[in-house]
Design an enzyme around this catalytic site. Sequence first.
Site, mmCIF file in Angstrom:
data_model
loop_
_atom_site.group_PDB
_atom_site.id
_atom_site.type_symbol
_atom_site.label_atom_id
_atom_site.label_comp_id
_atom_site.label_asym_id
_atom_site.label_seq_id
_atom_site.Cartn_x
_atom_site.Cartn_y
_atom_site.Cartn_z
ATOM 1 N N ASN A 9 -6.852 8.261 -0.168
ATOM 2 C CA ASN A 9 -6.395 7.072 0.560
ATOM 3 C C ASN A 9 -7.065 5.848 -0.054
ATOM 4 O O ASN A 9 -8.251 5.611 0.154
ATOM 5 C CB ASN A 9 -6.778 7.228 2.042
ATOM 6 N N LYS B 135 -6.488 2.761 0.509
ATOM 7 C CA LYS B 135 -6.602 1.627 1.453
ATOM 8 C C LYS B 135 -6.245 0.304 0.777
ATOM 9 O O LYS B 135 -5.379 0.274 -0.092
ATOM 10 C CB LYS B 135 -8.007 1.597 2.061
ATOM 11 N N HIS C 254 -3.730 6.360 11.037
ATOM 12 C CA HIS C 254 -5.099 6.299 10.517
ATOM 13 C C HIS C 254 -5.960 5.498 11.501
ATOM 14 O O HIS C 254 -5.472 4.571 12.134
ATOM 15 C CB HIS C 254 -5.100 5.637 9.136
ATOM 16 N N SER D 223 -15.958 10.271 4.817
ATOM 17 C CA SER D 223 -17.084 10.355 3.886
ATOM 18 C C SER D 223 -17.135 11.655 3.082
ATOM 19 O O SER D 223 -18.212 12.134 2.735
ATOM 20 C CB SER D 223 -18.408 10.116 4.626
HETATM 21 P P1 PGA Z 1 -13.778 7.647 3.547
HETATM 22 O O1 PGA Z 1 -12.330 7.359 4.208
HETATM 23 O O2 PGA Z 1 -13.637 8.886 2.717
HETATM 24 O O3 PGA Z 1 -14.088 6.448 2.744
HETATM 25 O O4 PGA Z 1 -14.727 7.852 4.690
HETATM 26 C C1 PGA Z 1 -11.518 8.399 4.654
HETATM 27 C C2 PGA Z 1 -10.266 7.849 5.274
HETATM 28 O O5 PGA Z 1 -10.344 6.809 5.933
HETATM 29 O O6 PGA Z 1 -9.163 8.403 5.135
#
Ligand code: PGA
Length: 251
Positions: free
Chosen positions: A10, A12, A96, A214
Site C-alpha cells: 500500500n 498510500k 483502510h 508495521s
Molecule cells: P504500515 O502500513 O506497514 O506502514 O504500518 C500498513 C497499512 O496501512 O496498510
Amino acid sequence: MVRRIFIAGNWKMNLTLAASLELAKGLKEQLAGIRDVDVAVCPPSIYVQQVAASLKDSNIGVGAQNVYHQAKGAFTGEISTGMLLDVGVRYVILGHSERRHILHETNEDVNLKTLAALASGLTPIVCVGELLSEREAGTTEMVVREQFEGSFANVSADDMKRCVIAYEPVWAIGTGKVATPDQAEEVHFSIRNLIEKKYGKEIAESVRIQYGGSVNDENAKEILAKPNVDGALVGGASLKVESFVKIVKSA
Ligand code: PGA
C-alpha cells in the site's frame, strides 16, 4: 485446502510518478521468478494507469487504494470501478483505517464499495481493525465483528470467496509497533470464525486474511507462519524494492 499467500503493498500518498515507476520496475525484475505467492502493489490512483502498464507482463497485480460505489455520473473527484478496470487494476483496498478514521468512512460506505467492487469483478481487500483505546478496553473482538458484519452485509457466499480481508490494528499502522504473531493470530482466528458462521467452513477456509501494521522484512516471516495469517498488507516497507522483495520471499 491450501491458501495462497497474498502480499500487497500500500503505497498510500507517497512517491512521485518517477519513483513509483522505478519501484515497479525493480519489483518486476526481482520478483520475476515468484510463482507461489500472489503479489500486488497499490499506487495512488493518479499513477495506477502507468504503473499497471509498466507491470503488464509481470506476475505483480495492481490495486487501487479506494473507489466510489456509483458506476458513473455527477460525483466530482470520484473514480468508479469501471475506470479502474479500464486501466488494468484488479484489486481495491477498502475501509483502510486512514479512510475510516481520517476521511470518516462508515461500515455502510465500505459495504457499498465492497458490493460495487464485487459486482464489477474487482477483488476487494477489506480492512478491519481496532484502535488502541478499543484494544485496551477489551473490545477488539466486538469492533472487528461489527466492521466485518457491516462491511460484508449482503455479500453472497460466491462473492465472499473472492474477498480478501486485511486485519490492521490501527495502533500498529505506521507506528513501528507490530502486533505480536499471537495477537495477530488470535484476531485472524476470530475473523475466520465469523466467516464460517455466516458462510460455512469451506468458504471460511478459502478467504485470505492478511495482517497489516508495521510489517517489515524482519518480522514478516514469523507473522506469516501463523496458521490463520494468509498474507500481509504492507505500507512503509513496500516503498523500497529491497524490503518488499524480502517480505515476499519470506512468504
Ligand atoms: P504500515 O502500513 O506497514 O506502514 O504500518 C500498513 C497499512 O496501512 O496498510
